[in-house]
Design an enzyme around this catalytic site. Sequence first.
Site, PDB file in Angstrom:
ATOM      1  CG  ASN A  93      -9.492   3.189  -6.455  1.00 29.70           C
ATOM      2  OD1 ASN A  93     -10.286   3.722  -7.241  1.00 29.70           O
ATOM      3  ND2 ASN A  93      -8.221   2.989  -6.751  1.00 29.70           N
ATOM      4  CE  LYS A 105      -7.989  -0.401  -8.206  1.00 26.70           C
ATOM      5  NZ  LYS A 105      -6.936  -1.414  -8.326  1.00 26.70           N
ATOM      6  CG  HIS A 143      -4.024   3.720  -8.033  1.00 29.57           C
ATOM      7  ND1 HIS A 143      -3.669   2.689  -8.874  1.00 29.57           N
ATOM      8  CD2 HIS A 143      -4.692   3.163  -6.996  1.00 29.57           C
ATOM      9  CE1 HIS A 143      -4.123   1.552  -8.360  1.00 29.57           C
ATOM     10  NE2 HIS A 143      -4.742   1.806  -7.228  1.00 29.57           N
ATOM     11  CD  GLU A 181      -5.084   0.181 -11.021  1.00 25.25           C
ATOM     12  OE1 GLU A 181      -6.064   0.955 -11.019  1.00 25.25           O
ATOM     13  OE2 GLU A 181      -5.062  -0.877 -10.354  1.00 25.25           O
ATOM     14  CD  GLU A 229      -3.365   1.165  -3.419  1.00 28.45           C
ATOM     15  OE1 GLU A 229      -4.410   0.721  -2.950  1.00 28.45           O
ATOM     16  OE2 GLU A 229      -3.272   1.586  -4.583  1.00 28.45           O
ATOM     17  N   GLY A 236      -4.835  -6.217  -7.054  1.00 27.72           N
ATOM     18  CA  GLY A 236      -5.671  -7.003  -7.955  1.00 27.72           C
ATOM     19  C   GLY A 236      -5.140  -8.399  -8.241  1.00 27.72           C
ATOM     20  CB  SER A 272      -5.010  -8.653  -2.617  1.00 28.57           C
ATOM     21  OG  SER A 272      -4.762  -8.641  -4.008  1.00 28.57           O
TER      22      SER A 272
HETATM   23  P1  13P Z   1      -7.335  -4.425  -4.977  1.00 28.17           P
HETATM   24  O1  13P Z   1      -7.927  -4.283  -3.588  1.00 28.17           O
HETATM   25  O2  13P Z   1      -8.320  -4.831  -6.004  1.00 28.17           O
HETATM   26  O3  13P Z   1      -6.090  -5.245  -4.947  1.00 28.17           O
HETATM   27  O4  13P Z   1      -6.881  -2.943  -5.418  1.00 28.17           O
HETATM   28  C1  13P Z   1      -6.174  -2.175  -4.532  1.00 28.17           C
HETATM   29  C2  13P Z   1      -6.089  -0.802  -5.076  1.00 28.17           C
HETATM   30  O5  13P Z   1      -5.453  -0.570  -6.083  1.00 28.17           O
HETATM   31  C3  13P Z   1      -6.826   0.268  -4.386  1.00 28.17           C
HETATM   32  O6  13P Z   1      -6.474   1.510  -4.868  1.00 28.17           O
END
Ligand code: 13P
Length: 253
Positions: A9, A11, A97, A99, A169, A175, A215
């Site tokens: 992803n 982002k 997601h 976010e 997640e 992150g 992560s």
């Molecule tokens: P990270 O791997 O950067 O923690 O992000 C995970 C994520 O949100 C994938 O959609």
Amino acid sequence: MRKNIVAGNWKMNKNLQEGIAFAQELQVAIADNDKVKCEVIISTPFIHLASVSAAIDTKKINVAAQNCADKASGAYTGEVSAAMVASTGAKYVILGHSERRSYYGETDAILKEKTVLALANELKPIFCIGETKEERESNKHFDVVKTQIENALFELSAADFGKIVLAYEPVWAIGTGLTATSAQAQEMHAFIRKTIADKYGKEVADNTSILYGGSCNPGNAKELFSCPDIDGGLIGGASLKVADFMGVIAGME
Ligand code: 13P
């Protein structure tokens, strides 16, 4: 049986040229590596979907959107419909997601609409669920995840539910460099699979791919992916460089 999947992803990262270059480099890396034991997906910004799809062999690397609209078409300035996403060649769409849920106010009810529209346009949702740190600390994590699944997905027919990929997640792991332990992740994935089995039966549950995200990196992917109910990963930061992403992919044995 269910598929193993590693999905990157991106982002809101990479301009168009960087995205195309990455996809082509990844395609070469995958072709050179007979150890790739999973389906590989890259989830790009909307505006890159058509060009990235055209630049690679989408039988080898699938392309996903990171979102789609909760309406089919019409006067919704700035939105991108599921039909538009499908017309680019993308086969998947990430929905829900954390976010999107936290920064853009996406509720279970909105996500239910998006899921129905994605499926109607033959896009497979990669549907994200997961608890916050506070929810885990107050021991509400199982209830939170179950409610997210029930509210958005449990009115689907078994046939439609069978097209969904789930991604657990935990918000506190995204992150942050703070990965769920493989025991924590396995425990939640087994709970998710049981939740599905209780609603749709064991066969549907056994056939559902449940990815871990948060992560995940080349150093911890193998341990996570070797858990019986973890069928791959949804990768953020470690999906932005081909070497890192290939390192995660190599974790799937
Ligand atoms: P990270 O791997 O950067 O923690 O992000 C995970 C994520 O949100 C994938 O959609």
